[in-house]
Design an enzyme around this catalytic site. Structure first.
Site, PDB file in Angstrom:
ATOM      1  N   ASP A 126       1.016  -1.498  -0.189  1.00  9.67           N
ATOM      2  CA  ASP A 126      -0.453   0.273  -0.237  1.00  9.67           C
ATOM      3  C   ASP A 126       0.798   1.538   0.146  1.00  9.67           C
ATOM      4  O   ASP A 126       0.780   2.464   0.805  1.00  9.67           O
ATOM      5  CB  ASP A 126      -1.171  -0.176   1.075  1.00  9.67           C
ATOM      6  CG  ASP A 126      -1.349   0.997   1.032  1.00  9.67           C
ATOM      7  OD1 ASP A 126      -2.217   1.536   0.577  1.00  9.67           O
ATOM      8  OD2 ASP A 126      -2.181   1.821   2.658  1.00  9.67           O
ATOM      9  N   TYR A 167      -7.146  -2.968  12.439  1.00  8.72           N
ATOM     10  CA  TYR A 167      -7.642  -2.050  11.948  1.00  8.72           C
ATOM     11  C   TYR A 167      -8.877  -1.996  12.680  1.00  8.72           C
ATOM     12  O   TYR A 167     -10.100  -1.972  12.108  1.00  8.72           O
ATOM     13  CB  TYR A 167      -7.448  -1.688  10.628  1.00  8.72           C
ATOM     14  CG  TYR A 167      -6.046  -1.186  10.307  1.00  8.72           C
ATOM     15  CD1 TYR A 167      -5.728   0.266  10.416  1.00  8.72           C
ATOM     16  CD2 TYR A 167      -5.119  -1.615  10.473  1.00  8.72           C
ATOM     17  CE1 TYR A 167      -4.772   0.777  10.169  1.00  8.72           C
ATOM     18  CE2 TYR A 167      -3.412  -1.893   9.972  1.00  8.72           C
ATOM     19  CZ  TYR A 167      -3.179  -0.124  10.041  1.00  8.72           C
ATOM     20  OH  TYR A 167      -2.629  -0.122   9.603  1.00  8.72           O
ATOM     21  N   GLU A 217       0.741  -1.920  14.409  1.00  7.69           N
ATOM     22  CA  GLU A 217       0.220  -1.150  13.758  1.00  7.69           C
ATOM     23  C   GLU A 217      -1.227  -1.073  13.789  1.00  7.69           C
ATOM     24  O   GLU A 217      -2.371  -2.367  14.204  1.00  7.69           O
ATOM     25  CB  GLU A 217      -0.103  -1.380  12.080  1.00  7.69           C
ATOM     26  CG  GLU A 217       0.915  -1.220  11.147  1.00  7.69           C
ATOM     27  CD  GLU A 217       0.915  -1.739   9.469  1.00  7.69           C
ATOM     28  OE1 GLU A 217      -0.253  -0.840   9.026  1.00  7.69           O
ATOM     29  OE2 GLU A 217       1.942  -2.032   8.840  1.00  7.69           O
ATOM     30  N   GLU A 267       3.215  -8.295   6.859  1.00  6.24           N
ATOM     31  CA  GLU A 267       2.635  -8.580   6.666  1.00  6.24           C
ATOM     32  C   GLU A 267       2.249  -9.525   5.604  1.00  6.24           C
ATOM     33  O   GLU A 267       1.219  -9.426   4.425  1.00  6.24           O
ATOM     34  CB  GLU A 267       0.905  -8.143   6.465  1.00  6.24           C
ATOM     35  CG  GLU A 267       0.396  -7.082   7.147  1.00  6.24           C
ATOM     36  CD  GLU A 267      -0.433  -6.198   6.961  1.00  6.24           C
ATOM     37  OE1 GLU A 267      -1.019  -5.851   6.181  1.00  6.24           O
ATOM     38  OE2 GLU A 267      -0.847  -5.129   8.654  1.00  6.24           O
TER      39      GLU A 267
HETATM   40  C1  GCB Z   1      -1.378  -2.211   6.453  1.00  2.21           C
HETATM   41  C2  GCB Z   1      -0.156  -2.336   6.328  1.00  2.21           C
HETATM   42  C3  GCB Z   1       0.151  -1.091   5.842  1.00  2.21           C
HETATM   43  C4  GCB Z   1      -1.176  -0.328   4.753  1.00  2.21           C
HETATM   44  C5  GCB Z   1      -2.118  -0.042   6.270  1.00  2.21           C
HETATM   45  C6  GCB Z   1      -3.316   0.644   5.709  1.00  2.21           C
HETATM   46  O1  GCB Z   1      -2.138  -3.455   7.632  1.00  2.21           O
HETATM   47  O2  GCB Z   1       0.559  -3.183   6.690  1.00  2.21           O
HETATM   48  O3  GCB Z   1       0.941  -0.988   4.386  1.00  2.21           O
HETATM   49  O4  GCB Z   1      -0.629   1.374   4.509  1.00  2.21           O
HETATM   50  O5  GCB Z   1      -2.355  -1.846   6.254  1.00  2.21           O
HETATM   51  O6  GCB Z   1      -3.415   1.687   5.724  1.00  2.21           O
HETATM   52  O7  GCB Z   1      -3.838  -0.430   4.631  1.00  2.21           O
END
Ligand code: GCB
Length: 653
Positions: A212, A509, A545, A456
């Protein structure tokens, strides 16, 4: 959770990387010490404007067919000015260059000082690239001198024999660079040809990636010429152990060019006083009452480094050659228990960020104003650490981490490893080489406390077990002094790489990609996440994260997704769980992300990823203030200097 396009077929992908098939197989030889001016070495910067051309021929191979490296690039067709270091993508108004895939050509003519070239053969001239993304071939005066795979680590070539023949004549450096990603590159990708003639023009193809961030390309880091004597210090490795009153610095030095040489070493403190001396290619220096290297906010003088001066003398044809190299050395130890991360024997809690090398216009090119601004923001925030998501950062950035005491989880470019073919032997061998190159570059850095071999990956796939077992074992064999991890978003019960890591690093997330808009699920889901991982592995855990997109200036109360309020509310929900679990085995929290950054275009990305707590221009969003309050509070609680930490200004050097 990366939002890149999904990988498609590979039809014809190799047409764009014809020479990649050669493969390098092993890390290029040499210690690759960072080029420094010393009494025996000189350094010449080659930054500035280079000539540039993207090869838009249908096969992207006209440059090779017509041997553009044989003549000045301007004689083989039109050129434009291209700044180095910089990504080339955002420099012009041309969308086809912004999204270009294939070979581009750079060229620079440079006059070398006569003293480098004259008379004796005792000066060695080396051409070094801090990084160039992704695959590079370099010629000097039409002679190929080096090939390198990988976009984030340095490579170099001894060009003495080429330049010595032509004193007074400019030396022409030509670079062919290819940004194509295949299932076996790191990061992986795939080229997909769109063969439906009713929907796409002839020869239409796209680069698919599973990560991403925008695949910026170009000569991203400094290019330098430097000299050494012909017998020279090739590599130095230091490791340190310490107690309160005495520290040991173990060293190993390798010399190239002769077997008849002598070595002497002296370690100086910051006042220039010699605190220990040694000789020979390996040994131990004893430092009484050492000044330890401490992280930012853990000590009033973080980032303390000694200077190790290594002096080599050799007799060559009756002449005495001397080479001197100065290596900064931080004395510190790192240990992991089942619930803690210890630096110098004291528990360390990572309160930090994930970053990107990313900015307007220069893309991933090293930019000093941006670098220094970022470190000022990090310290303003009270961040004591970051992860180099998702690739090794510039050596110049790492130097500042060492100097300021910012602790680093050093990640290799193993991001987006999703396709089954990216777990095969070819990919694995390349991954091992990348770890060798990364450890060779960063092994002596006190700021680096852990290696991360991937972000990931599809670590639920059966071949992931052997793959990560091998990569992690190799990493540990290369550097037994640091713990190793990779960052996972796979369910604890399915992950096949986790058994091999020292620290569990988990991304999640909740209320964003899962249950979007439902902040109320966070306490339950996050608590379960931690408890399940801990129950399964009894290893300390970092929330590597978490975060939410917010469009700066977008407000909504009650909080709705993409507003600044939602980003703050999500952070607060996560923080209340962290506060419970950090009393047990959670050893860190790294926000995603420090700043907004560019990605591929897509329906979930509004001019890039907006999960920054700072905008791409480094202005704080509301969430930055939430985090700042929290990080300073944690620092004050956990510091070994309770009353001292009142204001960040005390810690700005
Ligand atoms: C993740 C990734 C990261 C992305 C982020 C997102 O899990 O490791 O590279 O930018 O989520 O914002 O989707």
């Amino acid at each position: 959770m990366a939002a890149g396009a999904s990988g498609g077929g590979m039809a014809g992908g190799c047409r764009l990387l014809p020479l990649l098939l050669l493969g390098l197989g092993a890390a290029a030889a040499g210690g690759m010490l960072y080029p420094r001016d010393t009494p025996s070495r000189e350094r010449k910067e080659l930054g500035g404007l280079w000539s540039f051309r993207a090869d838009f021929s249908p096969g992207r191979d006209a440059g090779f067919a017509q041997r553009w490296y044989r003549r000045p690039l301007r004689q083989t067709g039109p050129v434009i000015d291209m700044p180095v270091p910089s990504s080339f993508n955002d420099i012009t108004q041309d969308p086809s260059l912004e999204n270009y895939i294939g070979w581009v050509w750079y060229e620079k003519e440079v006059l070398l000082p006569l003293r480098w070239l004259q008379g004796d053969l005792n000066t060695r001239v080396v051409l070094r690239f801090g990084s160039a993304h992704y695959y590079s071939i370099v010629w000097v005066n039409g002679v190929q001198v080096v090939e390198h795979e990988g976009g984030h680590l340095p490579f170099e070539a001894d060009i003495s024999s080429i330049v010595k023949g032509s004193p007074g004549i400019p030396c022409r450096i030509t670079v062919a660079l290819n940004n194509t990603l295949t299932p076996h590159t790191l990061p992986p990708g795939s080229i997909q040809y769109m063969n439906d003639k009713t929907r796409y023009p002839k020869n239409y193809f796209v680069q698919n990636i599973r990560f991403d961030f925008f695949n910026y390309a170009g000569i991203h880091r400094p290019v330098v010429l430097y000299t050494t004597p012909s017998v020279y210090i090739d590599d130095i490795t230091v490791t340190t152990t310490s107690s309160e009153s005495v520290a040991m610095v173990q060293y190993q030095v390798s010399v190239v060019g002769s077997t008849l040489y002598s070595l002497s070493l002296s370690l100086r403190d910051q006042e220039g006083k010699v605190v220990a001396t040694g000789d020979g290619p390996a040994g131990e220096l004893k430092v009484l009452n050492p000044n330890l290297w401490w992280p930012y906010l853990m000590h009033e003088n973080p980032g303390y480094r000694y200077s190790l001066e290594v002096k080599m003398q050799a007799q060559v044809n009756g002449a005495l050659l001397e080479d001197v190299y100065m290596l900064p050395v931080g004395i510190r130890t790192v240990h992991v228990t089942s619930t803690q991360f210890l630096i110098n024997g004291r528990p360390f809690y990572f309160h930090g960020v994930n970053k990107h090398e990313d900015a307007d216009i220069r893309g991933k090119g090293l930019d000093w104003p941006l670098v220094v601004k970022d470190f000022n923001l990090l310290r303003w925030l009270g961040a004591n650490s970051f992860r180099t998501s998702h690739y090794p950062y510039a050596e110049e950035i790492m130097d500042l981490c060492d100097a300021y005491g910012i602790v680093v989880i050093d990640e290799c470019p193993g991001v987006g490893i999703k396709m089954p073919e990216s777990f095969g032997n070819k990919s694995l061998q390349h991954h091992l080489v990348v770890m060798e190159e990364l450890i060779r570059r960063d092994k002596n850095r006190p700021s680096v406390v852990m290696w991360s071999v991937a972000n990931e990956p599809a670590s639920e796939l059966p071949p992931a077990a052997y793959y990560f077992k091998t990569v992690i074992a190799h990493t540990k064999a290369l550097d037994p002094s640091r713990p190793v991890t990779f960052v996972t978003d796979v369910n604890y019960a399915l992950d096949r790489g986790a058994p091999y890591v020292d620290v569990i690093c988990v991304n999640s997330y909740f209320s964003w990609y899962h249950d979007p808009g439902h902040l109320e699920v966070i306490p339950l889901q996050l608590t379960a996440q931690f408890e399940n991982w801990y129950k399964t592995y009894q290893k300390p855990i970092i929330q590597s994260e978490y975060g939410a997109d917010s469009v700066p200036g977008l407000h909504s109360d009650p909080p709705l997704m993409f507003s600044e309020e939602y980003q703050k509310a999500m952070l607060r929900e996560y923080h209340s769980v962290f506060d419970k679990k950090r009393k047990e085995y959670v050893i860190g929290e790294l926000i995603w992300n420090f700043a907004d950054f560019m990605t591929n275009q897509g329906t979930t990305r509004v001019l890039g990823n907006k999960k920054g707590i700072f905008t791409r221009q480094r202005q704080p969003k509301s969430a930055a203030f939430v985090l700042r309050e929290r990080y300073w509070k944690i620092a004050n609680e956990s510091s070994c200097l309770p009353p001292i930490i009142k204001s960040h200004s005390l810690f700005l050097k």
